[in-house]
Scaffold this motif. Sequence first.
Motif, short mmCIF file in Angstrom:
data_model
loop_
_atom_site.label_atom_id
_atom_site.label_comp_id
_atom_site.label_asym_id
_atom_site.label_seq_id
_atom_site.Cartn_x
_atom_site.Cartn_y
_atom_site.Cartn_z
N UNK A 1 0.78 -1.23 0.00
CA UNK A 1 0.00 0.00 0.00
C UNK A 1 0.81 1.28 0.00
N UNK A 2 2.13 1.17 -0.24
CA UNK A 2 2.99 2.35 -0.26
C UNK A 2 3.24 2.76 -1.72
N UNK A 3 2.17 3.21 -2.38
CA UNK A 3 2.23 3.48 -3.82
C UNK A 3 3.21 4.60 -4.16
N UNK A 4 3.20 5.68 -3.40
CA UNK A 4 4.08 6.81 -3.71
C UNK A 4 5.55 6.40 -3.63
N UNK A 5 5.87 5.64 -2.60
CA UNK A 5 7.26 5.20 -2.45
C UNK A 5 7.63 4.22 -3.56
N UNK A 6 6.68 3.36 -3.94
CA UNK A 6 6.93 2.42 -5.04
C UNK A 6 7.24 3.17 -6.33
N UNK A 7 6.48 4.22 -6.62
CA UNK A 7 6.69 4.98 -7.84
C UNK A 7 8.03 5.73 -7.80
N UNK A 8 8.44 6.18 -6.63
CA UNK A 8 9.73 6.85 -6.50
C UNK A 8 10.86 5.87 -6.77
N UNK A 9 10.74 4.67 -6.26
CA UNK A 9 11.75 3.65 -6.52
C UNK A 9 11.80 3.31 -8.01
N UNK A 10 10.63 3.27 -8.65
CA UNK A 10 10.58 2.97 -10.09
C UNK A 10 11.27 4.07 -10.88
N UNK B 1 3.42 -2.17 -11.84
CA UNK B 1 2.45 -1.15 -12.24
C UNK B 1 1.15 -1.79 -12.72
N UNK B 2 1.25 -2.90 -13.41
CA UNK B 2 0.06 -3.54 -13.96
C UNK B 2 -0.71 -4.34 -12.91
N UNK B 3 -0.01 -5.20 -12.18
CA UNK B 3 -0.68 -6.12 -11.27
C UNK B 3 -1.04 -5.49 -9.93
N UNK B 4 -0.21 -4.57 -9.45
CA UNK B 4 -0.41 -4.06 -8.10
C UNK B 4 -0.91 -2.62 -8.05
N UNK B 5 -0.33 -1.76 -8.88
CA UNK B 5 -0.76 -0.36 -8.89
C UNK B 5 -1.93 -0.11 -9.84
N UNK B 6 -2.21 -1.07 -10.71
CA UNK B 6 -3.33 -1.01 -11.66
C UNK B 6 -3.21 0.18 -12.62
N UNK B 7 -1.99 0.59 -12.90
CA UNK B 7 -1.75 1.66 -13.88
C UNK B 7 -1.27 1.01 -15.17
N UNK B 8 -2.25 0.53 -15.95
CA UNK B 8 -1.95 -0.32 -17.09
C UNK B 8 -1.13 0.38 -18.17
N UNK B 9 -1.51 1.59 -18.51
CA UNK B 9 -0.82 2.30 -19.60
C UNK B 9 0.64 2.56 -19.24
N UNK B 10 0.89 2.99 -18.01
CA UNK B 10 2.27 3.22 -17.56
C UNK B 10 3.06 1.93 -17.63
N UNK B 11 2.45 0.85 -17.15
CA UNK B 11 3.12 -0.45 -17.18
C UNK B 11 3.46 -0.88 -18.59
N UNK B 12 2.54 -0.70 -19.51
CA UNK B 12 2.78 -1.11 -20.90
C UNK B 12 3.87 -0.26 -21.55
N UNK B 13 3.92 1.03 -21.21
CA UNK B 13 4.98 1.89 -21.74
C UNK B 13 6.36 1.41 -21.27
#
Length: 607
Positions: free
Chosen positions: A535-544, A565-577
Amino acid sequence: MRSKLMAILSADIVSFSSLMERNVAGTLARVKTNVAKIVRPKVKKHGGRVFKSMGDAVLAEFPSALAAVKCALDIQSATAASEETQPDQDRLRYRIGINLADVIPDGDDILGDGVNIAARIQSLAAEGCIAVSSSVAEQVSGKIGATLEDLGVFKVKNIARPVHVFGISGGHSHTAEAARPAPAANTERFVSICVLPFVNMSADAEQDYFSSGITEDIITDLSKISSLSVVSRNTAFSFKAKGLQVSQVARQLNVTHVLEGSVRKQNQRVRITAQLIDGKTDGHVWAERWDRELDDIFALQEEIASAVAAALRLKLLREERLAIAQRDTQNVEAYETYLMARQYYVASNMTDARKSEVVIRLCKRAIELDPTFARAWATLAIAQRLAAYAGRNADYEGKAAAERALALNDKLTEAHAAKIGVMISAHAYDAAREALVGALTLDPNSYELNKEAARLAFQENRYQDAIKHFEKAALQDSDYSSLGMLMTCYDAIGDKKGERLAAERTLARVEPIVAREPDNGSALSFGLGALAILGQADRAKEWARRALLLDPDNLNMRYNIACAFIANLKEFETGLDILEPVMKGFSKARLDYAKSDPDLAAVREHP
């Protein structure tokens, strides 16, 4: 007939003959009712199948060790509750034994030593209690709300190898007391030892690879002594740098002795100290120090193993002495170069093809120095296959090196793992599965074999089996990638608690690595997946963001980030990019893997 990995549960009524003497009809009726209303429904509830029922005994199969143990706890609890109104001497109580092994389905029956071992383990359980093999204990530890007690190592009837047995006790009345049995007939207790990682005392911290290698070889040598039970390398190394007292380690593992020591390497000389400690009294049994030329390292390792055996008053058989004396190289420079490659392979998690190239260079140098060095050939094969798998170099796949390693030593687990890895990449799944059955008998705890067994099970969507093998591989103290894969496996079977626990374990393992190596893209990618699950989405995105800036060409890293991004954050377009350049650079084997990865299920039909 094809073998299959199963958990086998063997249950037997305690003192059945005495119960029958007192009341034949009543005992038979109560046992029949118990089996029909408690045992069979509980087995079915936990996904198992009763394949044999013989009056006072039941045999059942389960797809996982965890399911079998949960079922056993349910059976014991329900049976105890149903018998409360009976006089104590007339109560039905089960002894239950559980083993995890490759067995052979034969129609509705199941055959093999795995079934026999479950029955032997059952005879070692205390009344109303559960006993399990070490393979089961490793799978269920921390997951069952009950405690595991190491009962020791036993030689059991008609089984060649000693069996390490654990008792399970929990909050139910039938298991609240210690589940330690008296040794049954046809059993013999063995001396047991844990070899703690020898401390690197060299001025150069980079020499840690050498002390680790020495420790591993001492463990291997001591494992050749049939009358000595040796804690596996993975378990022993899990205590590295933990700061525990030796007595605490002995109590935790329930071993009779602990060996600890240090290694100091300077130029062409090496100093090794070792001390053997009694696990019960914490007293020193024996201690020694050796100062030798580096060229004497192989004779020194043999001397250490023989000295430990003598201190433990164990008689070495002639073939055991010969086995300990046997080395797969006599070239010290080749050995030292191989230890460097081995340490880099284990510590790097080999999730970056560029790191595979480093291991390849080191192994090739070791082979130049000694062309008959089987372990160097095997590790070369593994590194080549991983580099090809990630699309770094399609010119080699590791097959030739693996076959050379096997030709030099067909008992070498790393060589078998290398060959099996090649089979999996070539989609020879049936052959790989069959090869694994035989290879795992050489060493069920082999890091390399369990990694390949997990990969095969994952690609075949056998997630319970994958979990079992990834859990074993994750005992390797530096392996965070197996823990990362466990997050996906637990999610695939809908076990959110298991997924969260795997994420916590992954993060705990990668955070110190990221602190030391801020540009370690591989560790960052697995860590951010864990952060997303927690549930630490902001920190996950910073690490990415950091990982992609520091290591943009690491295809495995990009793949893992895309999955998060796809399975956990559900940000499909970002994940596909993030995924797009990966799909252009991956090998066919890696693309085939992606096709079966449940992390990408949500976008598999994406335009």
